[in-house]
Design a protein around this motif. Structure first.
Motif, PDB file in Angstrom:
ATOM      1  N   PHE A   1      11.764  -0.576  14.381  1.00 54.64           N
ATOM      2  CA  PHE A   1      12.825  -1.638  14.924  1.00 54.64           C
ATOM      3  C   PHE A   1      13.814  -1.741  13.622  1.00 54.64           C
ATOM      4  O   PHE A   1      14.983  -2.057  13.908  1.00 54.64           O
ATOM      5  N   ARG A   2      13.446  -1.516  12.423  1.00 55.94           N
ATOM      6  CA  ARG A   2      14.414  -1.809  11.414  1.00 55.94           C
ATOM      7  C   ARG A   2      15.464  -0.745  11.710  1.00 55.94           C
ATOM      8  O   ARG A   2      16.793  -0.844  11.375  1.00 55.94           O
ATOM      9  N   GLU A   3      15.144   0.501  11.811  1.00 52.67           N
ATOM     10  CA  GLU A   3      16.122   1.756  11.908  1.00 52.67           C
ATOM     11  C   GLU A   3      16.990   1.590  13.203  1.00 52.67           C
ATOM     12  O   GLU A   3      18.107   2.062  13.162  1.00 52.67           O
ATOM     13  N   GLN A   4      16.202   1.091  14.339  1.00 54.74           N
ATOM     14  CA  GLN A   4      16.914   0.837  15.285  1.00 54.74           C
ATOM     15  C   GLN A   4      17.960  -0.293  15.418  1.00 54.74           C
ATOM     16  O   GLN A   4      19.021  -0.104  15.640  1.00 54.74           O
ATOM     17  N   TRP A   5      17.594  -1.114  15.069  1.00 52.12           N
ATOM     18  CA  TRP A   5      18.370  -2.759  15.006  1.00 52.12           C
ATOM     19  C   TRP A   5      18.934  -2.813  13.612  1.00 52.12           C
ATOM     20  O   TRP A   5      19.666  -4.032  13.527  1.00 52.12           O
ATOM     21  N   GLY A   6      18.656  -2.170  12.508  1.00 54.11           N
ATOM     22  CA  GLY A   6      19.218  -2.889  11.423  1.00 54.11           C
ATOM     23  C   GLY A   6      20.389  -2.963  11.220  1.00 54.11           C
ATOM     24  O   GLY A   6      21.056  -4.217  10.730  1.00 54.11           O
ATOM     25  N   PRO A   7      21.605  -1.845  11.463  1.00 55.94           N
ATOM     26  CA  PRO A   7      22.690  -2.102  11.315  1.00 55.94           C
ATOM     27  C   PRO A   7      23.318  -3.582  12.292  1.00 55.94           C
ATOM     28  O   PRO A   7      24.337  -3.915  11.988  1.00 55.94           O
ATOM     29  N   ASP A   8      22.811  -3.435  13.480  1.00 58.27           N
ATOM     30  CA  ASP A   8      23.266  -4.618  14.478  1.00 58.27           C
ATOM     31  C   ASP A   8      22.713  -5.927  13.638  1.00 58.27           C
ATOM     32  O   ASP A   8      23.731  -6.738  13.617  1.00 58.27           O
ATOM     33  N   LEU A   9      21.709  -6.119  13.138  1.00 54.41           N
ATOM     34  CA  LEU A   9      21.286  -7.265  12.442  1.00 54.41           C
ATOM     35  C   LEU A   9      22.023  -7.615  11.223  1.00 54.41           C
ATOM     36  O   LEU A   9      22.400  -8.775  11.103  1.00 54.41           O
ATOM     37  N   LEU A  10      22.454  -6.376  10.508  1.00 53.70           N
ATOM     38  CA  LEU A  10      23.176  -6.763   9.394  1.00 53.70           C
ATOM     39  C   LEU A  10      24.745  -7.184   9.722  1.00 53.70           C
ATOM     40  O   LEU A  10      25.078  -8.242   9.234  1.00 53.70           O
ATOM     41  N   ALA A  11      25.314  -6.803  10.959  1.00 52.85           N
ATOM     42  CA  ALA A  11      26.453  -7.239  11.295  1.00 52.85           C
ATOM     43  C   ALA A  11      26.340  -8.811  11.900  1.00 52.85           C
ATOM     44  O   ALA A  11      27.250  -9.448  11.590  1.00 52.85           O
ATOM     45  N   LEU A  12      25.294  -9.044  12.296  1.00 56.28           N
ATOM     46  CA  LEU A  12      24.777 -10.292  12.911  1.00 56.28           C
ATOM     47  C   LEU A  12      24.999 -11.204  11.676  1.00 56.28           C
ATOM     48  O   LEU A  12      25.348 -12.479  11.850  1.00 56.28           O
ATOM     49  N   PHE A  13      24.196 -11.105  10.739  1.00 52.20           N
ATOM     50  CA  PHE A  13      23.860 -12.054   9.651  1.00 52.20           C
ATOM     51  C   PHE A  13      25.306 -11.933   8.814  1.00 52.20           C
ATOM     52  O   PHE A  13      25.494 -13.287   8.308  1.00 52.20           O
ATOM     53  N   ALA A  14      25.905 -10.845   8.785  1.00 55.00           N
ATOM     54  CA  ALA A  14      27.154 -11.367   8.079  1.00 55.00           C
ATOM     55  C   ALA A  14      28.025 -12.162   8.886  1.00 55.00           C
ATOM     56  O   ALA A  14      28.709 -12.991   8.192  1.00 55.00           O
ATOM     57  N   GLY A  15      28.204 -12.308  10.048  1.00 59.90           N
ATOM     58  CA  GLY A  15      28.691 -13.280  10.918  1.00 59.90           C
ATOM     59  C   GLY A  15      28.214 -14.717  10.862  1.00 59.90           C
ATOM     60  O   GLY A  15      28.864 -15.606  10.818  1.00 59.90           O
ATOM     61  N   PHE A  16      26.896 -14.738  10.408  1.00 63.47           N
ATOM     62  CA  PHE A  16      26.222 -15.987   9.972  1.00 63.47           C
ATOM     63  C   PHE A  16      26.363 -16.310   8.638  1.00 63.47           C
ATOM     64  O   PHE A  16      25.789 -17.365   8.231  1.00 63.47           O
ATOM     65  N   ARG A  17      26.930 -15.584   7.859  1.00 59.98           N
ATOM     66  CA  ARG A  17      26.748 -15.801   6.436  1.00 59.98           C
ATOM     67  C   ARG A  17      27.207 -17.204   5.963  1.00 59.98           C
ATOM     68  O   ARG A  17      26.450 -17.830   4.953  1.00 59.98           O
ATOM     69  N   PRO A  18      28.256 -17.827   6.292  1.00 60.98           N
ATOM     70  CA  PRO A  18      28.739 -19.331   5.989  1.00 60.98           C
ATOM     71  C   PRO A  18      27.409 -20.196   6.449  1.00 60.98           C
ATOM     72  O   PRO A  18      27.320 -21.187   5.752  1.00 60.98           O
ATOM     73  N   LEU A  19      26.512 -19.824   7.137  1.00 61.34           N
ATOM     74  CA  LEU A  19      25.373 -20.776   7.576  1.00 61.34           C
ATOM     75  C   LEU A  19      24.012 -20.525   6.825  1.00 61.34           C
ATOM     76  O   LEU A  19      23.113 -21.252   6.769  1.00 61.34           O
TER      77      LEU A  19
END
Length: 196
Positions: A157-175
């Motif tokens: 899961f981490r290998e498949q979705w890690g980059p997408d999750l990182l981008a998602l969390f970067a967008g959430f960073r202010p929260l």
């Protein structure tokens, strides 16, 4: 004759322990989920939120975040007409977070979640509405705990979705809390993203 020592106080199970018992009654321990059972995942999310110093209501919401199913995990333990039952167990504030998390249309809501006036899209009603910053912070933190638990226990899961999750969390960073962002960086390699 000497007085007997006072008896120890009755130990009342914590709300979390009572909630785990409730989830077991609903069958969460029997439902398969990446990294084990649904109950195991819910407990890990609760512990992760506790490690991030989340307030008690958010921790309990994390423990029950899949009670009504989610956009990413449709299996529900309770139907929406049983919301008062869950609220009696975890409290109305925690239940409201669970309900909103379950209702969230992720694909439509996530891109703008950090923007003050971005709409929240409800998959149950099909409508859109505004949600306050505090609730948006709860949704972001709960999303991070949920997804980072899966990334931690499931390397595929981490290998498949890690980059997408990182981008998602970067967008959430202010929260996100500092602890959640640090966990994302440690687990997913957030290196170059700016602080909030």
């Amino acid at each position: 004759m000497s007085a007997s020592p006072p008896s120890p106080p009755t130990v009342v199970p914590s709300t979390a322990a009572q909630t785990v018992g409730f989830l077991r009654q609903l069958g969460a321990e029997q439902i398969a989920h990446p990294g084990g059972t649904l109950l195991a995942h819910l407990c890990r999310v609760y512990r992760l939120l506790a490690a991030w110093d989340a307030r008690p209501a958010l921790r309990l919401a994390g423990l029950c975040h899949a009670a009504y199913g989610t956009d990413g995990f449709p299996t529900a333990l309770l139907s929406l007409d049983r919301r008062t039952e869950l609220a009696r167990v975890i409290g109305p504030e925690a239940e409201e977070i669970v309900h909103v998390y379950a209702a969230m249309n992720r694909r439509a809501t996530y891109p703008g979640l950090a923007a003050p006036n971005a709409p929240f899209y409800d998959r149950f009603t099909g409508g859109a509405r505004a949600v306050n910053r505090s609730l948006r912070e709860d949704l972001a933190e709960l999303t991070a705990a949920n997804e980072l638990d899966l990334a931690r226990v499931n390397p595929v899961f981490r290998e498949q979705w890690g980059p997408d999750l990182l981008a998602l969390f970067a967008g959430f960073r202010p929260l996100l809390s500092g602890q959640a962002w640090e966990e994302a960086g440690t687990l997913l390699g957030a290196g170059g993203y700016p602080e909030k």
